[in-house]
Design a protein around this motif. Structure first.
Motif, PDB file in Angstrom:
ATOM      1  N   HIS A 101     -44.288  -0.749 -65.623  1.00 23.27           N
ATOM      2  CA  HIS A 101     -44.327  -0.894 -64.166  1.00 23.27           C
ATOM      3  C   HIS A 101     -43.277  -1.854 -63.632  1.00 23.27           C
ATOM      4  CE1 HIS A 101     -47.831   1.576 -64.122  1.00 23.27           C
ATOM      5  NE2 HIS A 101     -48.413   0.789 -65.006  1.00 23.27           N
ATOM      6  N   ARG A 103     -39.535  -3.439 -62.687  1.00 22.02           N
ATOM      7  CA  ARG A 103     -38.362  -2.890 -62.030  1.00 22.02           C
ATOM      8  C   ARG A 103     -37.305  -2.482 -63.060  1.00 22.02           C
ATOM      9  NH1 ARG A 103     -35.947  -4.786 -56.395  1.00 22.02           N
ATOM     10  NH2 ARG A 103     -37.779  -3.763 -55.572  1.00 22.02           N
ATOM     11  N   SER A 106     -38.273   0.749 -64.735  1.00 18.88           N
ATOM     12  CA  SER A 106     -37.984   1.933 -63.918  1.00 18.88           C
ATOM     13  C   SER A 106     -36.501   2.266 -63.947  1.00 18.88           C
ATOM     14  CB  SER A 106     -38.396   1.710 -62.463  1.00 18.88           C
ATOM     15  OG  SER A 106     -39.657   1.139 -62.400  1.00 18.88           O
ATOM     16  N   ARG A 109     -35.763   3.873 -67.230  1.00 15.80           N
ATOM     17  CA  ARG A 109     -36.301   5.233 -67.236  1.00 15.80           C
ATOM     18  C   ARG A 109     -35.388   6.172 -66.463  1.00 15.80           C
ATOM     19  NH1 ARG A 109     -41.015   4.102 -65.380  1.00 15.80           N
ATOM     20  NH2 ARG A 109     -41.807   3.463 -67.408  1.00 15.80           N
TER      21      ARG A 109
END
Lengths: 281, 316
Positions: A101, A103, A106, A109
């Motif tokens: 979760h 930053r 992300s 990802r």
């Protein structure tokens, strides 16, 4: 009366569409089967014991084989796997267990997903610029690096997906009995999703063993036995490309043989991967 | 006492997290380096041609005049042809597998198609050159040229000699290559349409086709578009399947029968001959353009998929 003809029309439309889509499906499947059939038919004609045991001969000379290219592809794929798999799996672990979760997670990802979409020929160009230009020569290592860059994001993503399937109760239970998180990841969570990750690895290996474009600018090709990993070495896919483009019939024959070999290896790995996944389920 | 025992464990804990985080950073570094290296190694070409590189169609290694327009045109057109053929075909086959065919047929065919998606692209290229191109030149091309060549306006697309290789052949081979992929993804999307939704439509007396286009297709359309995005990304950068059959000509021709070139095919063909630095840098710049094109499309795809997840839950 009116509803009757309306119904008939609807049923006719339905039948018509069914026929059309069956025909379209047959055409598509026919072409795909045609490709497979050609590869097997022309490829089998080229396979012999010599094909697996002898070095290539100059065009026009009888006999010879592609033993150097077969070993070359095996070596490059192996090196790429030992570079790409650990990094990919660890990235997957980070994304799933630590940064799911955050930053930074992300961002990683997103970049993993973007990297999967980069054309393999661009990866080849990149490794050419990064390794071949500074060192001044094409090498097996450069090729392995290019292939590992293609593998890495694929493995990272499948690993993350597989780790995400692990039920949270398992994580909580292992932490509750006082396991440190790394221990819980390595011996509980990882073990639970081992077969899924294995499937991802096999599929990635299958994919890179058939890649040609990233090797064109990094390993090139060679007609001889390799002496070291710091030089251009023979490999199957670039050999297929060179031989197929050549005007010599016996070379083209070899290209079909090599195509069949690669196709069988890729299909075999895919089938094994599917079986592992099925068994795990 | 107990605390002392735990410390090495905790140290390893921090180390493990650090190892996984630094592995995750490698992907970022690769992506960053890729842009830097490709830009740096095309600097001569960027300096010399500037923006003109994108709009000039001359490609002459003898005089060192380079422009990317012909390659970009070839990449875009061959990809469009591939999508025009593969997308409807993939959707139809997926519908056939999910709605029409017998479950056993559907299972076998579905598995076969997934395996076909794994076949290396060079195999498609070889087949294209040695099997499809002669067949295409003997049977299909003369038919297209004779029947469509004289129609005003569209006729231009089909004029020329039946050579087998060229833009249309490349597009068709490319479509065959992405067909299994689009079919497999689309089928998965259709399977995920809840049975209840379909059954309620059947319950009202709909025929299979009505359920298909009014329910299944509507419900899954976003997923299908997502599949098209990914197919598009694949087709744009595909090298081997195209290089064998596109014909490698840097002339932009209206006719789809004529040879052309794509960015990837130009790179595969000419990289070995690029001995002059400016030639090499021009090729690198082509690679940079391809990278930017696929990057842009992937970002659009990611935004699209993100929206999908938000509107349909995390199921997709």
């Amino acid at each position: 009366m009116k509803t009757n003809t309306n119904m008939k029309r609807r049923e006719l439309t339905d039948l018509f569409i069914k026929i059309i889509s069956s025909i379209a499906a047959s055409i598509g499947i026919f072409f795909l089967l045609w490709i497979i059939f050609t590869v097997f038919q022309r490829g089998f004609a080229a396979l012999s014991i010599d094909f697996f045991t002898k070095l290539p001969t100059p065009p026009g000379m009888e006999g010879g084989g592609l033993v150097n290219a077969i070993t070359g592809t095996a070596i490059i794929t192996f090196l790429a796997t030992i570079i790409g798999v650990p990094v990919g799996v660890l990235t997957g672990i980070y994304l799933s267990e630590y940064g799911s979760h955050s930053r930074f997670g992300s961002l990683v990802r997103l970049v993993v997903n973007l990297t999967i979409g980069i054309p393999s020929i661009v990866v080849g160009l990149f490794v050419f610029a990064l390794v071949v230009i500074p060192t001044g020569n094409f090498s097996a290592w450069a090729g392995a690096l290019a292939q590992s860059i293609i593998m890495l994001p694929v493995i990272a993503r499948t690993s993350e997906d597989m780790l995400n399937l692990v039920p949270n109760e398992l994580r909580e239970a292992s932490l509750a009995i006082g396991m440190p998180k790394w221990r819980s990841i390595v011996s509980i969570i990882f073990r639970y999703s081992k077969s899924g990750i294995m499937t991802g690895v096999l599929l990635a290996v299958a994919r890179i063993s058939g890649e040609t474009a990233p090797l064109l600018f990094t390993v090139m090709n060679s007609q001889f036995w390799m002496k070291s990993l710091n030089e251009p070495i023979a490999n199957l896919t670039v050999t297929i490309y060179n031989y197929a483009m050549s005007p010599f019939d016996d070379w083209r024959q070899f290209a079909w043989g090599a195509s069949l070999l690669i196709t069988m290896v890729v299909l075999f790995l895919n089938i094994i991967a599917r079986m592992i996944l099925k068994e795990a389920k | 006492m107990k605390r002392k025992k735990l410390t090495p464990q905790l140290k390893f804990e921090a180390m493990f997290k650090y190892i996984t985080a630094s592995s995750a950073t490698i992907v970022l570094i690769i992506m960053l380096l890729m842009f830097i290296q490709l830009t740096y190694n095309s600097r001569l070409s960027i300096e010399k041609f500037g923006l003109n590189f994108l709009f000039s169609s001359s490609w002459n290694p003898a005089t060192h005049e380079y422009g990317a327009l012909a390659s970009i045109y070839g990449t875009v057109v061959s990809t469009l042809i591939a999508l025009i053929i593969a997308v409807p075909m993939g959707i139809i086959i997926a519908l056939f597998l999910v709605e029409i065919s017998h479950p056993v047929v559907s299972k076998i065919t579905g598995n076969a198609i997934e395996l076909l998606a794994a076949i290396p692209s060079i195999i498609y290229g070889m087949w294209g050159l040695f099997v499809f191109a002669p067949f295409f030149a003997d049977y299909i091309q003369p038919f297209l040229i004779n029947n469509f060549g004289d129609i005003p306006f569209i006729g231009k697309l089909f004029q020329g000699a039946p050579m087998g290789i060229g833009m249309l052949s490349a597009g068709i081979i490319l479509s065959l290559m992405i067909l299994p992929f689009i079919t497999a993804v689309t089928r998965d999307v259709f399977i995920m349409v809840p049975a209840v939704v379909k059954e309620s439509s059947y319950g009202m007396g709909s025929t299979t086709w009505e359920v298909t286009h009014k329910v299944t297709l509507r419900y899954g359309i976003k997923g299908v578009i997502g599949a098209c995005f990914i197919g598009l990304g694949r087709a744009l950068g595909e090298t081997m399947a195209v290089t064998f059959v596109i014909g490698n000509s840097h002339l932009i021709s209206a006719s789809l029968m004529d040879p052309a070139s794509s960015i990837a095919s130009t790179l595969a063909n000419e990289f070995g001959e690029a001995s002059e630095p400016i030639y090499l840098h021009a090729l690198m710049q082509l690679g940079l353009i391809l990278l930017l094109m696929t990057f842009f499309i992937q970002i659009l795809a990611q935004i699209w998929v993100g929206k999908l997840k938000k509107s349909m839950g995390t199921g997709l």
